[in-house]
Design an enzyme around this catalytic site. Structure first.
Site, PDB file in Angstrom:
ATOM      1  N   LYS A 116       0.904  -1.101  -0.073  1.00  0.00           N
ATOM      2  CA  LYS A 116      -0.079   0.102  -0.107  1.00  0.00           C
ATOM      3  C   LYS A 116       0.830   1.218  -0.138  1.00  0.00           C
ATOM      4  CE  LYS A 116      -4.155  -1.776   2.348  1.00  0.00           C
ATOM      5  NZ  LYS A 116      -3.724  -3.022   1.966  1.00  0.00           N
ATOM      6  N   ASP A 153      -1.661  -2.108  -3.912  1.00  0.00           N
ATOM      7  CA  ASP A 153      -2.939  -2.163  -3.488  1.00  0.00           C
ATOM      8  C   ASP A 153      -3.554  -0.967  -3.933  1.00  0.00           C
ATOM      9  OD1 ASP A 153      -2.832  -4.897  -2.438  1.00  0.00           O
ATOM     10  OD2 ASP A 153      -2.428  -3.918  -0.225  1.00  0.00           O
ATOM     11  N   GLN A 182     -10.447  -1.121  -8.700  1.00  0.00           N
ATOM     12  CA  GLN A 182     -11.659  -1.393  -8.042  1.00  0.00           C
ATOM     13  C   GLN A 182     -13.079  -1.230  -8.922  1.00  0.00           C
ATOM     14  OE1 GLN A 182      -9.992   1.603  -5.687  1.00  0.00           O
ATOM     15  NE2 GLN A 182     -10.164   0.298  -3.685  1.00  0.00           N
ATOM     16  N   ARG A 203      -4.659  -6.089 -11.367  1.00  0.00           N
ATOM     17  CA  ARG A 203      -5.622  -7.054 -10.581  1.00  0.00           C
ATOM     18  C   ARG A 203      -7.086  -6.390 -10.551  1.00  0.00           C
ATOM     19  NH1 ARG A 203      -4.206  -6.394  -4.253  1.00  0.00           N
ATOM     20  NH2 ARG A 203      -2.372  -7.711  -4.714  1.00  0.00           N
ATOM     21  N   LYS A 206     -13.674  -5.990  -6.637  1.00  0.00           N
ATOM     22  CA  LYS A 206     -14.770  -4.958  -6.404  1.00  0.00           C
ATOM     23  C   LYS A 206     -14.558  -4.029  -5.668  1.00  0.00           C
ATOM     24  CE  LYS A 206     -17.926  -8.739  -6.702  1.00  0.00           C
ATOM     25  NZ  LYS A 206     -19.287  -9.531  -6.221  1.00  0.00           N
ATOM     26  N   GLY A 207     -13.688  -3.772  -4.628  1.00  0.00           N
ATOM     27  CA  GLY A 207     -13.310  -2.518  -3.684  1.00  0.00           C
ATOM     28  C   GLY A 207     -13.918  -2.815  -2.363  1.00  0.00           C
ATOM     29  N   ALA A 208     -12.991  -2.351  -1.568  1.00  0.00           N
ATOM     30  CA  ALA A 208     -13.407  -2.783  -0.120  1.00  0.00           C
ATOM     31  C   ALA A 208     -13.432  -1.375   0.859  1.00  0.00           C
ATOM     32  CB  ALA A 208     -12.336  -3.482   0.408  1.00  0.00           C
ATOM     33  N   HIS A 246     -13.895 -13.784  -4.816  1.00  0.00           N
ATOM     34  CA  HIS A 246     -14.488 -14.750  -4.088  1.00  0.00           C
ATOM     35  C   HIS A 246     -15.880 -15.271  -4.801  1.00  0.00           C
ATOM     36  CE1 HIS A 246     -12.218 -12.909  -1.251  1.00  0.00           C
ATOM     37  NE2 HIS A 246     -11.506 -14.115  -1.352  1.00  0.00           N
ATOM     38  N   ARG A 307     -12.207  -4.417   7.161  1.00  0.00           N
ATOM     39  CA  ARG A 307     -12.822  -4.637   5.880  1.00  0.00           C
ATOM     40  C   ARG A 307     -13.158  -5.905   5.946  1.00  0.00           C
ATOM     41  NH1 ARG A 307      -8.329  -1.159   5.009  1.00  0.00           N
ATOM     42  NH2 ARG A 307      -7.167  -2.588   4.175  1.00  0.00           N
ATOM     43  N   ARG A 308     -12.692  -6.872   6.184  1.00  0.00           N
ATOM     44  CA  ARG A 308     -13.195  -8.364   6.004  1.00  0.00           C
ATOM     45  C   ARG A 308     -14.483  -8.560   6.869  1.00  0.00           C
ATOM     46  NH1 ARG A 308      -9.267  -7.375   3.429  1.00  0.00           N
ATOM     47  NH2 ARG A 308     -11.089  -6.804   2.017  1.00  0.00           N
TER      48      ARG A 308
HETATM   49  P1  FDA Z   1     -18.723 -10.535  -2.560  1.00  0.00           P
HETATM   50  O1  FDA Z   1     -18.044  -9.395  -1.710  1.00  0.00           O
HETATM   51  O2  FDA Z   1     -19.883 -10.214  -3.571  1.00  0.00           O
HETATM   52  O3  FDA Z   1     -18.617 -12.004  -2.334  1.00  0.00           O
HETATM   53  C1  FDA Z   1     -18.822 -12.896  -3.008  1.00  0.00           C
HETATM   54  C2  FDA Z   1     -18.838 -14.237  -2.126  1.00  0.00           C
HETATM   55  O4  FDA Z   1     -17.354 -14.371  -1.778  1.00  0.00           O
HETATM   56  C3  FDA Z   1     -19.525 -14.094  -0.749  1.00  0.00           C
HETATM   57  O5  FDA Z   1     -20.959 -14.451  -0.815  1.00  0.00           O
HETATM   58  C4  FDA Z   1     -18.751 -15.237   0.041  1.00  0.00           C
HETATM   59  O6  FDA Z   1     -19.077 -16.273  -0.135  1.00  0.00           O
HETATM   60  C5  FDA Z   1     -17.462 -14.750  -0.353  1.00  0.00           C
HETATM   61  N1  FDA Z   1     -16.660 -13.833   0.444  1.00  0.00           N
HETATM   62  C6  FDA Z   1     -16.658 -12.468  -0.026  1.00  0.00           C
HETATM   63  N2  FDA Z   1     -15.849 -11.901   1.061  1.00  0.00           N
HETATM   64  C7  FDA Z   1     -15.718 -12.659   2.309  1.00  0.00           C
HETATM   65  C8  FDA Z   1     -15.282 -12.511   3.432  1.00  0.00           C
HETATM   66  N3  FDA Z   1     -14.800 -11.444   3.743  1.00  0.00           N
HETATM   67  N4  FDA Z   1     -15.130 -13.646   4.300  1.00  0.00           N
HETATM   68  C9  FDA Z   1     -15.784 -14.868   3.790  1.00  0.00           C
HETATM   69  N5  FDA Z   1     -16.369 -14.670   2.546  1.00  0.00           N
HETATM   70  C10 FDA Z   1     -16.315 -13.881   1.947  1.00  0.00           C
HETATM   71  N6  FDA Z   1      -9.904  -4.381  -2.156  1.00  0.00           N
HETATM   72  C11 FDA Z   1      -9.497  -3.266  -2.694  1.00  0.00           C
HETATM   73  O7  FDA Z   1     -10.296  -2.092  -2.390  1.00  0.00           O
HETATM   74  N7  FDA Z   1      -8.284  -2.869  -2.729  1.00  0.00           N
HETATM   75  C12 FDA Z   1      -7.412  -3.860  -2.988  1.00  0.00           C
HETATM   76  O8  FDA Z   1      -6.160  -3.529  -3.441  1.00  0.00           O
HETATM   77  C13 FDA Z   1      -7.880  -5.109  -2.852  1.00  0.00           C
HETATM   78  N8  FDA Z   1      -6.969  -6.104  -3.093  1.00  0.00           N
HETATM   79  C14 FDA Z   1      -7.615  -7.444  -3.206  1.00  0.00           C
HETATM   80  C15 FDA Z   1      -6.670  -8.568  -3.301  1.00  0.00           C
HETATM   81  C16 FDA Z   1      -7.294  -9.720  -3.445  1.00  0.00           C
HETATM   82  C17 FDA Z   1      -6.650 -10.837  -3.936  1.00  0.00           C
HETATM   83  C18 FDA Z   1      -8.652 -10.175  -3.292  1.00  0.00           C
HETATM   84  C19 FDA Z   1      -9.390 -11.328  -3.300  1.00  0.00           C
HETATM   85  C20 FDA Z   1      -9.457  -8.988  -2.792  1.00  0.00           C
HETATM   86  C21 FDA Z   1      -9.046  -7.522  -2.832  1.00  0.00           C
HETATM   87  N9  FDA Z   1      -9.673  -6.538  -2.392  1.00  0.00           N
HETATM   88  C22 FDA Z   1      -9.228  -5.435  -2.612  1.00  0.00           C
HETATM   89  C23 FDA Z   1     -10.935  -6.771  -1.761  1.00  0.00           C
HETATM   90  C24 FDA Z   1     -12.069  -6.582  -2.619  1.00  0.00           C
HETATM   91  O9  FDA Z   1     -11.970  -5.380  -3.316  1.00  0.00           O
HETATM   92  C25 FDA Z   1     -13.442  -7.194  -2.124  1.00  0.00           C
HETATM   93  O10 FDA Z   1     -13.641  -6.298  -0.953  1.00  0.00           O
HETATM   94  C26 FDA Z   1     -13.551  -8.706  -1.583  1.00  0.00           C
HETATM   95  O11 FDA Z   1     -12.752  -9.358  -2.515  1.00  0.00           O
HETATM   96  C27 FDA Z   1     -15.093  -9.044  -1.458  1.00  0.00           C
HETATM   97  O12 FDA Z   1     -15.529  -8.892  -2.969  1.00  0.00           O
HETATM   98  P2  FDA Z   1     -15.725 -10.207  -3.635  1.00  0.00           P
HETATM   99  O13 FDA Z   1     -15.399 -10.056  -5.110  1.00  0.00           O
HETATM  100  O14 FDA Z   1     -15.228 -11.685  -3.037  1.00  0.00           O
HETATM  101  O15 FDA Z   1     -17.153 -10.537  -3.965  1.00  0.00           O
END
Ligand code: FDA
Length: 327
Positions: A116, A153, A182, A203, A206-208, A246, A307-308
């Site tokens: 970061k 990141d 994101q 990479r 979706k964005g956190a 995921h 964030r998680r």
């Molecule tokens: P979504 O949130 O729709 O989740 C889909 C499904 O995945 C859920 O129904 C559940 O089953 C599972 N799931 C998702 N999150 C979970 C959790 N926390 N615990 C348990 N199960 C979960 N963001 C950002 O802003 N900057 C960044 O640099 C990064 N870098 C990054 C690297 C990598 C390798 C990953 C996988 C993710 C990131 N992120 C990130 C985070 C990303 O933006 C996002 O917030 C999460 O991945 C959750 O979104 P999903 O795409 O998984 O879909």
């Protein structure tokens, strides 16, 4: 409350607000039981605790992206410490440096670090962006020697333009340097189109962070649609897409689009976070896909954990249960 927040997790705004609260941080990190919960998502607090986790992931056919936890550095010595830790980390990760040539010509590094820019000093006043850029340049030089990749990141939207400019400049010397994008950002497609045309490694996530409506889609359906449009651009381009999600719908779509564009495993990769959907990670490896797991370690895990928790109510339940069961 926005639609996205109510559709995904009604507590999301409150949890993300708590992520920025010093009082809340003190209270949560002070609970003795918190460490057990943190372990689900974080490999450990030290490099010694990280090593067996990395060895296990690599042994199972997955690759890794290791993140030394830290963000929003407010003092220069903290940024210096982060640089020193990353240099030592890359020296250790070099032992696993076994590059494989992907079908499209990308030499794929099984070990990567995620960084970061706020941890490298980006927020240290008007000179912050230059300090962070110089620190990232130092890390890139060591990464080159160690045979390790770096992905930067994506943080909150106020940093996006500076972060992307920093990465673009450094790519001239280090073409493997990647940045996260994101898809909740309204201009994500423009970024993906540029990355696809440049042939960059990128990479897609979706964005956190908690972002205002003026810059970010607020409904999860809009974020997902944006993700699919970005995937189309990246899979059709000449770069190396890293599909960080995921979400089963996005994973299936990426697989399908890759095939349509003549991409095979090694031309792109899936990425997931340590501790989330491990069974799916194994399934993808068994199906022949490249899968990289993002592995955070270090003592500054508070913002990452929040964030998680914000992403999934079930995680919050897990956390609260652990707290109450101890009473
Ligand atoms: P979504 O949130 O729709 O989740 C889909 C499904 O995945 C859920 O129904 C559940 O089953 C599972 N799931 C998702 N999150 C979970 C959790 N926390 N615990 C348990 N199960 C979960 N963001 C950002 O802003 N900057 C960044 O640099 C990064 N870098 C990054 C690297 C990598 C390798 C990953 C996988 C993710 C990131 N992120 C990130 C985070 C990303 O933006 C996002 O917030 C999460 O991945 C959750 O979104 P999903 O795409 O998984 O879909």
């Amino acid at each position: 409350m926005s639609h996205r927040e109510s559709a995904v997790n009604p507590l999301r705004p409150a949890i993300l607000a708590a992520a920025g609260s010093t009082r809340m941080k003190r209270a949560i990190t002070g609970f003795p039981v918190t460490a057990e919960v943190v372990h689900r998502f974080v490999a450990g607090e030290s490099r010694a605790e990280l090593a067996p986790v990395v060895a296990d992931l690599l042994g199972s056919g997955r690759s890794v992206s290791v993140d030394f936890l830290g963000e929003y550095t407010t003092e220069r010595p903290m940024a210096d410490d982060a640089v020193a830790e990353y240099l030592a980390l890359m020296d250790e990760l070099a032992q696993w440096n076994r590059w494989a040539n992907g079908p499209s010509g990308w030499s794929v590094a099984p070990v990567e670090v995620s960084v970061k820019l706020s941890a490298l000093g980006q927020a240290l006043g008007p000179e912050g962006p230059d300090i962070a850029a110089a620190n990232l340049r130092t890390l890139c030089a060591r990464a080159e020697q160690a045979g390790v990749w770096i992905t930067v990141d994506a943080e909150d939207h106020t940093t996006t333009a500076t972060t992307e400019a920093t990465v673009r400049n450094l790519r001239a010397d280090h073409p493997w340097l990647a940045v996260a994008t994101q898809t909740y950002l309204r201009d994500a497609e423009r970024r993906c189109a540029a990355a696809a045309a440049e042939g960059a490694r990128i990479r897609l996530c979706k964005g956190a962070y908690r972002e205002p409506e003026s810059v970010a889609y607020q409904r999860s359906a809009e974020v997902d649609e944006s993700y699919l449009r970005c995937l189309e651009l990246l899979m059709g381009g000449s770069g190396y897409p890293m599909v960080a999600t995921h979400d089963p719908v996005m994973i299936a779509a990426a697989d399908h689009m890759a095939g349509q564009n003549g991409r095979v495993p090694g031309d792109f990769e899936f990425q997931m976070l340590h501790g989330i959907r491990s069974i799916e990670q194994h399934r993808l490896v068994e199906a022949g896909h490249s899968v990289r797991v993002y592995v955070p370690y270090g003592t500054q895990w508070y913002g990452y954990l929040m964030r998680r928790l914000a992403e999934r109510p079930a995680n919050l339940g897990f956390f609260l249960r652990a707290l109450t069961e101890r009473r």
